[in-house]
Motif scaffolding. Structure first.
Motif, PDB file in Angstrom:
ATOM      1  N   ILE A   1       0.845  -1.199   0.000  1.00 61.34           N
ATOM      2  CA  ILE A   1       0.000   0.000   0.000  1.00 61.34           C
ATOM      3  C   ILE A   1       0.879   1.248   0.000  1.00 61.34           C
ATOM      4  N   SER A   2       1.919   1.262   0.842  1.00 61.93           N
ATOM      5  CA  SER A   2       2.808   2.423   0.920  1.00 61.93           C
ATOM      6  C   SER A   2       3.480   2.721  -0.407  1.00 61.93           C
ATOM      7  N   ARG A   3       3.793   1.674  -1.181  1.00 66.85           N
ATOM      8  CA  ARG A   3       4.506   1.839  -2.455  1.00 66.85           C
ATOM      9  C   ARG A   3       3.563   1.936  -3.650  1.00 66.85           C
ATOM     10  N   SER A   4       2.271   1.959  -3.418  1.00 65.09           N
ATOM     11  CA  SER A   4       1.311   1.984  -4.518  1.00 65.09           C
ATOM     12  C   SER A   4       1.276   3.352  -5.187  1.00 65.09           C
ATOM     13  N   ARG A   5       0.709   3.375  -6.393  1.00 60.45           N
ATOM     14  CA  ARG A   5       0.640   4.609  -7.165  1.00 60.45           C
ATOM     15  C   ARG A   5      -0.161   5.687  -6.424  1.00 60.45           C
ATOM     16  N   GLU A   6      -1.234   5.272  -5.726  1.00 62.76           N
ATOM     17  CA  GLU A   6      -2.095   6.256  -5.067  1.00 62.76           C
ATOM     18  C   GLU A   6      -1.383   6.985  -3.932  1.00 62.76           C
ATOM     19  N   MET A   7      -0.260   6.433  -3.429  1.00 60.36           N
ATOM     20  CA  MET A   7       0.433   7.042  -2.294  1.00 60.36           C
ATOM     21  C   MET A   7       1.594   7.941  -2.730  1.00 60.36           C
ATOM     22  N   ARG A   8       1.886   8.018  -4.001  1.00 55.49           N
ATOM     23  CA  ARG A   8       3.045   8.792  -4.470  1.00 55.49           C
ATOM     24  C   ARG A   8       3.011  10.265  -4.069  1.00 55.49           C
ATOM     25  N   PRO A   9       1.852  10.927  -4.050  1.00 57.43           N
ATOM     26  CA  PRO A   9       1.868  12.345  -3.626  1.00 57.43           C
ATOM     27  C   PRO A   9       2.342  12.542  -2.190  1.00 57.43           C
ATOM     28  N   TRP A  10       2.343  11.504  -1.385  1.00 57.13           N
ATOM     29  CA  TRP A  10       2.756  11.627   0.020  1.00 57.13           C
ATOM     30  C   TRP A  10       4.107  10.962   0.284  1.00 57.13           C
ATOM     31  N   SER A  11       4.812  10.637  -0.782  1.00 58.17           N
ATOM     32  CA  SER A  11       6.165  10.098  -0.654  1.00 58.17           C
ATOM     33  C   SER A  11       7.160  11.223  -0.908  1.00 58.17           C
ATOM     34  N   VAL A  12       8.046  11.459   0.066  1.00 57.20           N
ATOM     35  CA  VAL A  12       8.967  12.592  -0.038  1.00 57.20           C
ATOM     36  C   VAL A  12      10.380  12.164  -0.408  1.00 57.20           C
ATOM     37  N   GLY A  13      10.608  10.850  -0.576  1.00 57.19           N
ATOM     38  CA  GLY A  13      11.917  10.353  -0.959  1.00 57.19           C
ATOM     39  C   GLY A  13      12.888  10.291   0.213  1.00 57.19           C
ATOM     40  N   GLY A  14      14.062   9.750  -0.047  1.00 55.94           N
ATOM     41  CA  GLY A  14      15.081   9.643   0.993  1.00 55.94           C
ATOM     42  C   GLY A  14      14.868   8.435   1.896  1.00 55.94           C
ATOM     43  N   ASN A  15      15.673   8.351   2.930  1.00 53.47           N
ATOM     44  CA  ASN A  15      15.606   7.215   3.852  1.00 53.47           C
ATOM     45  C   ASN A  15      14.527   7.367   4.925  1.00 53.47           C
ATOM     46  N   TYR A  16      13.967   8.558   5.030  1.00 59.50           N
ATOM     47  CA  TYR A  16      12.963   8.811   6.066  1.00 59.50           C
ATOM     48  C   TYR A  16      11.664   9.185   5.373  1.00 59.50           C
ATOM     49  N   ASP A  17      10.969   8.160   4.875  1.00 60.07           N
ATOM     50  CA  ASP A  17       9.819   8.376   4.006  1.00 60.07           C
ATOM     51  C   ASP A  17       8.732   7.368   4.379  1.00 60.07           C
ATOM     52  N   ARG A  18       7.627   7.868   4.910  1.00 61.48           N
ATOM     53  CA  ARG A  18       6.536   6.993   5.329  1.00 61.48           C
ATOM     54  C   ARG A  18       5.217   7.587   4.832  1.00 61.48           C
ATOM     55  N   PRO A  19       4.803   7.195   3.625  1.00 59.83           N
ATOM     56  CA  PRO A  19       3.633   7.830   3.006  1.00 59.83           C
ATOM     57  C   PRO A  19       2.334   7.657   3.783  1.00 59.83           C
ATOM     58  N   ILE A  20       2.134   6.527   4.453  1.00 62.24           N
ATOM     59  CA  ILE A  20       0.853   6.300   5.135  1.00 62.24           C
ATOM     60  C   ILE A  20       0.617   7.318   6.252  1.00 62.24           C
ATOM     61  N   PRO A  21       1.524   7.451   7.224  1.00 56.96           N
ATOM     62  CA  PRO A  21       1.257   8.460   8.253  1.00 56.96           C
ATOM     63  C   PRO A  21       1.271   9.878   7.704  1.00 56.96           C
ATOM     64  N   ARG A  22       2.075  10.138   6.650  1.00 53.79           N
ATOM     65  CA  ARG A  22       2.087  11.490   6.084  1.00 53.79           C
ATOM     66  C   ARG A  22       0.733  11.826   5.461  1.00 53.79           C
ATOM     67  N   ARG A  23       0.178  10.903   4.704  1.00 50.13           N
ATOM     68  CA  ARG A  23      -1.134  11.166   4.102  1.00 50.13           C
ATOM     69  C   ARG A  23      -2.196  11.359   5.187  1.00 50.13           C
ATOM     70  N   LEU A  24      -2.170  10.502   6.194  1.00 48.75           N
ATOM     71  CA  LEU A  24      -3.151  10.583   7.264  1.00 48.75           C
ATOM     72  C   LEU A  24      -3.134  11.958   7.925  1.00 48.75           C
ATOM     73  N   LEU A  25      -1.943  12.454   8.222  1.00 44.91           N
ATOM     74  CA  LEU A  25      -1.812  13.734   8.916  1.00 44.91           C
ATOM     75  C   LEU A  25      -2.092  14.922   8.000  1.00 44.91           C
ATOM     76  N   GLU A  26      -1.562  14.896   6.782  1.00 44.93           N
ATOM     77  CA  GLU A  26      -1.752  16.041   5.883  1.00 44.93           C
ATOM     78  C   GLU A  26      -3.210  16.193   5.475  1.00 44.93           C
ATOM     79  N   GLU A  27      -3.914  15.073   5.273  1.00 39.76           N
ATOM     80  CA  GLU A  27      -5.332  15.176   4.920  1.00 39.76           C
ATOM     81  C   GLU A  27      -6.167  15.676   6.100  1.00 39.76           C
ATOM     82  N   ALA A  28      -5.604  15.589   7.312  1.00 39.92           N
ATOM     83  CA  ALA A  28      -6.293  16.129   8.492  1.00 39.92           C
ATOM     84  C   ALA A  28      -5.920  17.578   8.756  1.00 39.92           C
ATOM     85  N   GLY A  29      -5.067  18.166   7.900  1.00 36.23           N
ATOM     86  CA  GLY A  29      -4.732  19.577   8.023  1.00 36.23           C
ATOM     87  C   GLY A  29      -3.441  19.876   8.761  1.00 36.23           C
ATOM     88  N   VAL A  30      -2.645  18.875   9.076  1.00 40.53           N
ATOM     89  CA  VAL A  30      -1.366  19.108   9.737  1.00 40.53           C
ATOM     90  C   VAL A  30      -0.336  19.465   8.664  1.00 40.53           C
TER      91      VAL A  30
END
Length: 532
Positions: free
Chosen positions: A367-396
């Motif tokens: 799921i983290s590596r899926s196409r739908e999660m690419r907007p929340w992937s920031v690259g590098g060694n410290y990259d966790r799209p699932i929690p980033r999407r969860l927080l950014e969609e909540a306005g953080v």
């Protein structure tokens, strides 16, 4: 068959030990904050209705408990592998507990001082996760203790025992499916924790920093009634000398977006932490993240404490850290698995939210590596799209979290790790309880390794080899731990020392009511007198 309870207020509030003899009822010693139910008991919360006492049927239980069903006693451990149930089978009885020192005290037994490798036994069990049966713990009297992770134990009064894994349901298929599951389990577990039918309802608190994992957990917690957070001002102490610390890592800014009232704390050096707190972290007292939580003196009693513990394993993009069944074959530390005794003493329930559906980590990684999660992937060694999407969609805002990996433990520097009082206590124990032959085979020169580093620096090729399917399990046995700082070191006996110190806590608690553990378990008629 019945549960025959003896409450001993001097025990750690959430500790319990059960004994079943052939043809008899189950005798249970327990601390003051155990919830007694209609047909069982619990120290914890689960993703089901509190009145249904169905913690053996749900996919999430944090804590432990027992119940009676159709003439059988059923005991359940947590649905994560950071804590275990401990089982001893004797010819005349079965003893089970949520505490290894408590079980040994009740069995009138102890650790075997000739067995050096309890630390590595625990470490290798932790590495395997729940993929296979754990190695047993040998005792001084020739018995063995079975550590049981994510297990349900069924016992009859014929002393027949069966052990099975908890049913974790099915794997999540996509991001909405996974987030809905997280949200649903958190909602139900928090409602269970605060159920009005509880004798001791649990308050809700969450750990929060500026990383990925704890902010995501705190968002889920805040959605379902949690308004209190705990944050440490800095990520870690860089050196063993006071005053040197990293940039701030507190979650105050994120907490404001989530509507959380944050209690800000400072970390302490291990030299500032008491002997009893160090000892109760006996699986690995050199992990200082848990030591600092154990040093919190207020606000954790009767609390459900949510954390982002090991979110890096479930929400990371690295295949080597995304193994099923809680496997972690490259670990050298057992991070998160050494705070059970502190938790039982402080009276809180630890809810590591990322472990929900964690046995299906490869699916979560997909799921983290899926196409739908690419907007929340920031690259590098410290990259966790699932929690980033969860927080950014909540306005953080993106800038407020997950920008740099900081960590939460002590980083080795120079000087002594523990206080002189702790080291003197350990040295006296080692000198007085360990045979001279073992002294001779554990060279003094190996002491310096722990003062410099308390894990081996595992090369990348070895990490890859250990995580290969099929090959990896053989590689772990073949490669061994010769470079580990604890290998052939007197500091192996920190485990034995810690268990001994904590066992004395349990013995003294029972002595305060004028009984030994064996007398309490074998004389349930005095239960009322012991509830003081």
């Amino acid at each position: 068959m019945l549960f025959n309870y003896t409450k001993v207020n001097y025990l750690p509030p959430l500790a319990w030990c059960a004994q079943l003899q052939q043809g008899s009822d189950v005798k249970i010693l327990h601390g003051s904050r155990i919830e007694r139910l209609v047909n069982g008991f619990v120290e914890g919360a689960w993703s089901g209705d509190f009145g249904s006492v169905d913690f053996d049927e749900c996919d999430t239980l944090t804590g432990s408990g027992g119940k009676l069903v159709n003439g059988k006693a059923i005991f359940c451990g947590a649905s994560h592998n950071l804590e275990q149930l401990y089982l001893m089978r004797k010819s005349e009885a079965i003893i089970l507990s949520n505490s290894l020192p408590f079980l040994l005290a009740c069995a009138d037994d102890s650790l075997n001082m000739d067995y050096q490798d309890y630390f590595f036994t625990f470490l290798n069990n932790y590495r395997r996760g729940i993929f296979s049966r754990s190695d047993v713990i040998p005792t001084a009297q020739g018995h063995v203790v079975e550590p049981l992770s994510c297990s349900i134990v069924e016992a009859k009064n014929t002393l027949e025992v069966t052990v099975r894994l908890r049913d974790f349901g099915t794997a999540p298929e996509c991001y909405p499916d996974y987030i809905d599951r997280l949200d649903r389990v958190v909602s139900r577990t928090l409602a269970n924790a605060q159920d009005a039918r509880r004798q001791y309802p649990l308050s809700l608190r969450t750990m929060i920093s500026r990383g990925y994992d704890s902010p995501a957990v705190s968002l889920l917690a805040a959605r379902h009634g949690c308004n209190s957070g705990i944050s440490f001002s800095h990520s870690s102490i860089v050196d063993l000398n006071p005053g040197q610390s990293e940039e701030r890592d507190d979650g105050i800014e994120i907490g404001a977006y989530l509507g959380l009232d944050i209690e800000l704390l400072d970390r302490k050096l291990p030299t500032q932490i008491s002997e009893s707190v160090i000892a109760e972290h006996f699986p690995n007292p050199f992990l200082t993240t848990e030591l600092n939580v154990a040093n919190v003196t207020e606000g954790l009693d009767s609390c459900l404490l949510m954390s982002g513990r090991h979110g890096e394993h479930f929400w990371n993009l690295d295949r080597r850290r995304s193994l099923p069944w809680f496997q972690e074959p490259t670990t050298v530390r057992m991070s998160g698995a050494n705070s059970t005794e502190a938790r039982l003493r402080q009276g809180y329930i630890h809810f590591p939210v990322p472990y929900i559906a964690g046995v299906f980590t490869p699916h979560i990684r997909q799921i983290s590596r899926s196409r739908e999660m690419r907007p929340w992937s920031v690259g590098g060694n410290y990259d966790r799209p699932i929690p980033r999407r969860l927080l950014e969609e909540a306005g953080v805002p993106r800038r407020t979290f997950g920008m740099r990996k900081m960590g939460g433990g002590l980083r080795p520097g120079s000087g002594s790790i523990f206080s002189p009082i702790v080291m003197t206590s350990f040295e006296d124990f080692y000198a007085n309880n360990v045979a001279q032959e073992i002294h001779d085979n554990l060279p003094e020169s190996n002491r310096k390794k722990v003062a410099l580093a308390y894990s081996m620096n595992m090369p990348e090729w070895e990490k890859t080899l250990r995580t290969l399917p099929l090959v990896g399990r053989s590689a772990v046995r073949f490669l061994g731990d010769g470079r580990h700082s604890r290998y052939r070191s007197p500091y192996l006996y920190f485990f034995h020392w810690g268990v001994s110190v904590v066992m004395e806590r349990y013995r003294l608690a029972l002595a305060n009511v004028g009984m030994s553990a064996a007398e309490c378990l074998n004389n349930s008629s005095r239960a009322k007198a012991n509830e003081r």
